[in-house]
Design a protein around this motif. Structure first.
Motif, PDB file in Angstrom:
ATOM      1  N   GLN A 112      53.418  45.375  60.388  1.00  0.00           N
ATOM      2  CA  GLN A 112      52.058  45.081  60.011  1.00  0.00           C
ATOM      3  C   GLN A 112      51.844  43.772  59.172  1.00  0.00           C
ATOM      4  OE1 GLN A 112      51.659  48.542  57.417  1.00  0.00           O
ATOM      5  NE2 GLN A 112      50.842  49.625  59.034  1.00  0.00           N
ATOM      6  N   THR A 113      52.767  43.443  58.599  1.00  0.00           N
ATOM      7  CA  THR A 113      52.703  41.977  57.806  1.00  0.00           C
ATOM      8  C   THR A 113      52.712  40.707  58.892  1.00  0.00           C
ATOM      9  OG1 THR A 113      53.978  42.900  56.016  1.00  0.00           O
ATOM     10  CG2 THR A 113      54.050  40.488  56.180  1.00  0.00           C
ATOM     11  N   MET A 114      53.309  40.863  59.999  1.00  0.00           N
ATOM     12  CA  MET A 114      53.230  40.048  60.919  1.00  0.00           C
ATOM     13  C   MET A 114      52.129  40.014  61.694  1.00  0.00           C
ATOM     14  SD  MET A 114      56.753  40.520  62.982  1.00  0.00           S
ATOM     15  CE  MET A 114      58.607  39.817  62.138  1.00  0.00           C
ATOM     16  N   ILE A 115      51.435  41.174  61.969  1.00  0.00           N
ATOM     17  CA  ILE A 115      50.152  40.998  62.457  1.00  0.00           C
ATOM     18  C   ILE A 115      49.137  40.369  61.394  1.00  0.00           C
ATOM     19  CG2 ILE A 115      48.178  42.640  63.244  1.00  0.00           C
ATOM     20  CD1 ILE A 115      50.285  44.387  64.399  1.00  0.00           C
ATOM     21  N   ARG A 116      49.120  40.920  60.219  1.00  0.00           N
ATOM     22  CA  ARG A 116      48.408  40.261  59.219  1.00  0.00           C
ATOM     23  C   ARG A 116      48.577  38.981  59.224  1.00  0.00           C
ATOM     24  NH1 ARG A 116      49.941  44.414  55.772  1.00  0.00           N
ATOM     25  NH2 ARG A 116      51.210  43.234  54.787  1.00  0.00           N
ATOM     26  N   SER A 117      49.681  38.304  59.328  1.00  0.00           N
ATOM     27  CA  SER A 117      49.992  37.000  59.167  1.00  0.00           C
ATOM     28  C   SER A 117      49.394  36.116  60.462  1.00  0.00           C
ATOM     29  CB  SER A 117      51.495  36.672  59.093  1.00  0.00           C
ATOM     30  OG  SER A 117      51.870  37.274  57.949  1.00  0.00           O
ATOM     31  N   ILE A 118      49.538  36.803  61.646  1.00  0.00           N
ATOM     32  CA  ILE A 118      49.166  35.888  62.856  1.00  0.00           C
ATOM     33  C   ILE A 118      47.601  35.757  62.767  1.00  0.00           C
ATOM     34  CG2 ILE A 118      48.701  36.113  65.316  1.00  0.00           C
ATOM     35  CD1 ILE A 118      51.520  37.606  65.189  1.00  0.00           C
ATOM     36  N   PHE A 119      46.812  36.638  62.322  1.00  0.00           N
ATOM     37  CA  PHE A 119      45.647  36.512  62.273  1.00  0.00           C
ATOM     38  C   PHE A 119      44.740  36.175  60.924  1.00  0.00           C
ATOM     39  CE2 PHE A 119      46.322  39.533  65.959  1.00  0.00           C
ATOM     40  CZ  PHE A 119      45.705  38.998  66.889  1.00  0.00           C
ATOM     41  N   LEU A 120      45.642  35.823  59.968  1.00  0.00           N
ATOM     42  CA  LEU A 120      45.250  35.792  58.601  1.00  0.00           C
ATOM     43  C   LEU A 120      44.082  36.723  58.107  1.00  0.00           C
ATOM     44  CD1 LEU A 120      45.163  31.935  58.740  1.00  0.00           C
ATOM     45  CD2 LEU A 120      46.535  33.285  57.353  1.00  0.00           C
ATOM     46  N   PHE A 121      44.392  38.059  58.282  1.00  0.00           N
ATOM     47  CA  PHE A 121      43.670  39.153  57.627  1.00  0.00           C
ATOM     48  C   PHE A 121      43.827  38.963  56.178  1.00  0.00           C
ATOM     49  CE2 PHE A 121      44.264  41.650  61.874  1.00  0.00           C
ATOM     50  CZ  PHE A 121      43.270  41.090  62.177  1.00  0.00           C
ATOM     51  N   PRO A 122      42.665  39.342  55.594  1.00  0.00           N
ATOM     52  CA  PRO A 122      42.865  39.318  54.129  1.00  0.00           C
ATOM     53  C   PRO A 122      44.131  40.276  53.447  1.00  0.00           C
ATOM     54  CG  PRO A 122      40.617  39.589  54.773  1.00  0.00           C
ATOM     55  CD  PRO A 122      41.479  39.650  56.163  1.00  0.00           C
ATOM     56  N   GLY A 176      40.882  45.534  36.478  1.00  0.00           N
ATOM     57  CA  GLY A 176      42.145  45.924  37.038  1.00  0.00           C
ATOM     58  C   GLY A 176      42.282  46.814  38.119  1.00  0.00           C
ATOM     59  N   VAL A 177      41.333  46.932  39.025  1.00  0.00           N
ATOM     60  CA  VAL A 177      41.212  47.557  40.114  1.00  0.00           C
ATOM     61  C   VAL A 177      42.562  47.170  41.067  1.00  0.00           C
ATOM     62  CG1 VAL A 177      40.012  48.396  42.306  1.00  0.00           C
ATOM     63  CG2 VAL A 177      38.795  47.836  40.150  1.00  0.00           C
ATOM     64  N   ASP A 178      43.151  48.075  41.538  1.00  0.00           N
ATOM     65  CA  ASP A 178      44.327  47.995  42.336  1.00  0.00           C
ATOM     66  C   ASP A 178      43.836  48.521  43.766  1.00  0.00           C
ATOM     67  OD1 ASP A 178      46.660  47.449  43.430  1.00  0.00           O
ATOM     68  OD2 ASP A 178      47.899  49.023  42.386  1.00  0.00           O
ATOM     69  N   ALA A 179      43.757  47.446  44.698  1.00  0.00           N
ATOM     70  CA  ALA A 179      43.317  47.822  46.158  1.00  0.00           C
ATOM     71  C   ALA A 179      44.653  47.315  47.033  1.00  0.00           C
ATOM     72  CB  ALA A 179      42.163  47.506  46.565  1.00  0.00           C
ATOM     73  N   GLY A 180      45.921  47.199  46.409  1.00  0.00           N
ATOM     74  CA  GLY A 180      47.007  46.512  47.028  1.00  0.00           C
ATOM     75  C   GLY A 180      46.689  45.246  47.416  1.00  0.00           C
ATOM     76  N   GLY A 181      46.914  44.822  48.765  1.00  0.00           N
ATOM     77  CA  GLY A 181      46.912  43.571  49.408  1.00  0.00           C
ATOM     78  C   GLY A 181      45.367  43.027  49.581  1.00  0.00           C
ATOM     79  N   LEU A 182      44.418  44.019  49.455  1.00  0.00           N
ATOM     80  CA  LEU A 182      43.092  43.672  49.387  1.00  0.00           C
ATOM     81  C   LEU A 182      42.450  43.081  48.315  1.00  0.00           C
ATOM     82  CD1 LEU A 182      41.693  46.604  51.762  1.00  0.00           C
ATOM     83  CD2 LEU A 182      42.213  44.269  52.353  1.00  0.00           C
ATOM     84  N   ASN A 183      43.236  43.076  47.213  1.00  0.00           N
ATOM     85  CA  ASN A 183      42.870  42.516  46.029  1.00  0.00           C
ATOM     86  C   ASN A 183      42.403  41.084  46.209  1.00  0.00           C
ATOM     87  OD1 ASN A 183      42.807  44.904  44.527  1.00  0.00           O
ATOM     88  ND2 ASN A 183      44.640  44.329  43.353  1.00  0.00           N
ATOM     89  N   VAL A 184      43.212  40.542  47.280  1.00  0.00           N
ATOM     90  CA  VAL A 184      42.593  38.921  47.465  1.00  0.00           C
ATOM     91  C   VAL A 184      41.062  38.590  47.681  1.00  0.00           C
ATOM     92  CG1 VAL A 184      43.359  38.938  49.853  1.00  0.00           C
ATOM     93  CG2 VAL A 184      43.808  36.898  48.697  1.00  0.00           C
ATOM     94  N   ILE A 185      40.587  39.702  48.154  1.00  0.00           N
ATOM     95  CA  ILE A 185      39.317  39.480  48.632  1.00  0.00           C
ATOM     96  C   ILE A 185      38.321  38.873  47.322  1.00  0.00           C
ATOM     97  CG2 ILE A 185      37.117  40.424  49.354  1.00  0.00           C
ATOM     98  CD1 ILE A 185      39.007  42.329  51.143  1.00  0.00           C
ATOM     99  N   PHE A 186      38.691  39.822  46.252  1.00  0.00           N
ATOM    100  CA  PHE A 186      38.095  39.281  45.044  1.00  0.00           C
ATOM    101  C   PHE A 186      39.117  38.666  44.071  1.00  0.00           C
ATOM    102  CE2 PHE A 186      35.761  43.069  46.616  1.00  0.00           C
ATOM    103  CZ  PHE A 186      34.489  42.360  46.789  1.00  0.00           C
ATOM    104  N   HIS A 187      39.849  37.729  44.568  1.00  0.00           N
ATOM    105  CA  HIS A 187      40.674  37.064  43.888  1.00  0.00           C
ATOM    106  C   HIS A 187      39.787  35.998  42.753  1.00  0.00           C
ATOM    107  CE1 HIS A 187      43.883  34.126  42.707  1.00  0.00           C
ATOM    108  NE2 HIS A 187      44.714  34.972  43.176  1.00  0.00           N
ATOM    109  N   PRO A 188      40.382  35.811  41.519  1.00  0.00           N
ATOM    110  CA  PRO A 188      39.765  35.114  40.439  1.00  0.00           C
ATOM    111  C   PRO A 188      39.470  33.438  40.982  1.00  0.00           C
ATOM    112  CG  PRO A 188      41.346  36.200  39.543  1.00  0.00           C
ATOM    113  CD  PRO A 188      41.766  36.590  41.237  1.00  0.00           C
ATOM    114  N   ALA A 189      40.235  32.990  41.746  1.00  0.00           N
ATOM    115  CA  ALA A 189      40.136  31.604  42.133  1.00  0.00           C
ATOM    116  C   ALA A 189      38.946  31.610  43.072  1.00  0.00           C
ATOM    117  CB  ALA A 189      41.146  31.278  43.124  1.00  0.00           C
ATOM    118  N   VAL A 190      38.185  32.664  43.569  1.00  0.00           N
ATOM    119  CA  VAL A 190      36.956  32.595  44.471  1.00  0.00           C
ATOM    120  C   VAL A 190      35.948  31.620  43.594  1.00  0.00           C
ATOM    121  CG1 VAL A 190      34.851  33.763  44.973  1.00  0.00           C
ATOM    122  CG2 VAL A 190      37.184  34.581  45.606  1.00  0.00           C
ATOM    123  N   SER A 191      35.901  31.692  42.129  1.00  0.00           N
ATOM    124  CA  SER A 191      34.971  31.039  41.485  1.00  0.00           C
ATOM    125  C   SER A 191      35.166  29.495  41.599  1.00  0.00           C
ATOM    126  CB  SER A 191      35.089  31.255  39.909  1.00  0.00           C
ATOM    127  OG  SER A 191      34.767  32.620  39.653  1.00  0.00           O
TER     128      SER A 191
END
Length: 348
Positions: A112-122, A176-191
């Motif tokens: 699963q991690t390999m597939i996410r990495s290949i396509f750069l899924f969030p 502090g919402v925990d959505a696992g790896g999908l937290n990156v979608i709303f990462h603080p650095a978006v600002s």
């Protein structure tokens, strides 16, 4: 005008690479970092990158002769994916080589991690650790392409969309919402992407006073964060601790007009390659040095410094031999596409 920004890209990549070699030494490799403790907050290089990205994307789009969201996304694809895929394939080959030599398969990721990495899924879990930042970049490109209406057009939609994304990211993080790896979608650095766009808008409107004081203020703020805040603690208040001073630094860097020279230009040009290859390079150098000399590259400041310098040199060589010729090719390809589009438009 962009010479200061170009150099900052190299500095940002160097900070991230320095942070990772410091973190490895202090976090379990039994090293003794002293001078390299200056890199303990080097993760803020990512924040500099995000501000620069927001600026560059908006700056290039606002000055484009003709705007096409499809053309924009194609350009971003060619800029990000092929070089990333080449490094990822090289990394897989290294893992296989180390497995054959040592019998250690622990570094291999699950399918699963390999597939996410290949396509750069969030996700915040990828084969190459820093790839989570690229997923944020790609989300930014999609949102920008969907909401930007072209040069000299109303920009309220693109800014409102970015502001909404940044605001949701702040709320999401603070809650502090925990959505696992999908937290990156709303990462603080978006600002910080929004900061870069605002800087560009102000700069193009001629608001260019106090650039040098702003640069000094931003550099001072980042230095304080670098010293006081370890990189792994940059999260909830990241946009304030690192993003705001990075924005001042980038704004100020626009006022720095100087000739980069070959090495300065190469340092900035190779920043993406350095960003991608430094972790695999540490792995290879660590293996070779341990086998040849029986010591760890994380043993002390000298071995860490030599490792970092060799990694920068390797990234520059890879850029000259592979990335730059590839960039010439894809830019020529895009230019031919633009020529056909322009001709079709004139005859229609």
């Amino acid at each position: 005008m962009l010479s200061g920004i170009h150099l900052l890209r190299g500095v940002a990549a160097l900070l991230v690479a320095g942070f990772h070699i410091y973190a490895a030494s202090a976090g379990g490799e039994n090293g003794n970092p002293v001078l390299f403790s200056a890199f303990k907050g080097g993760a803020l290089g990512v924040d500099i990158f995000f501000v620069i990205s927001g600026f560059i994307i908006y700056y290039a789009a606002a000055r484009a002769p003709v705007w096409s969201s499809g053309r924009f996304m194609a350009g971003r694809f060619f800029r990000i994916y092929p070089v990333y895929w080449a490094v990822l394939i090289g990394y897989f080959a290294l893992l296989i080589g180390l497995w054959v030599l040592t019998g250690d398969a622990s570094r291999f990721a699950d399918p699963q991690t390999m597939i996410r990495s290949i396509f750069l899924f969030p996700s915040d879990v990828h084969v190459i650790e820093i790839s989570w930042t690229l997923t944020i970049e790609l989300l930014f490109y999609v949102l920008f392409a969907a909401t930007f209406r072209g040069p000299n057009s109303d920009t309220s939609l693109v800014f409102t969309s970015m502001l909404s994304w940044a605001f949701l990211s702040v709320l999401y993080t603070v809650a502090g919402v925990d959505a696992g790896g999908l937290n990156v979608i709303f990462h603080p650095a978006v600002s910080e992407l929004l900061f870069g766009m605002i800087i560009c808008e102000l700069w193009m409107k001629g608001m260019r006073r106090f650039a040098l004081p702003m640069f000094a203020f931003g550099a001072g703020g980042l230095l304080a964060t670098l010293i006081l805040v370890p990189g792994h603690e940059l999260h909830e208040w990241r946009a304030l601790q690192a993003g705001v001073p990075a924005a001042f630094l980038v704004y100020g860097a626009l006022g720095l007009n100087f000739r980069l020279g070959f090495l300065g230009k190469l340092f900035g040009d190779a920043s993406y390659m350095l960003y991608l290859v430094h972790l695999p390079a540490f792995m290879v150098l660590g293996f070779l040095v341990e086998k040849a000399a029986g010591i760890s590259i994380y043993a002390n400041d000298l071995t860490m410094g030599i490792t970092l310098v060799l990694t920068v040199v390797a990234a520059c060589v890879l850029h000259l031999l592979f990335e730059r010729p590839y960039q010439v090719w894809y830019k020529a390809l895009m230019a031919r596409f633009d020529g056909r589009e322009k001709q079709a438009h004139q005859t229609s």
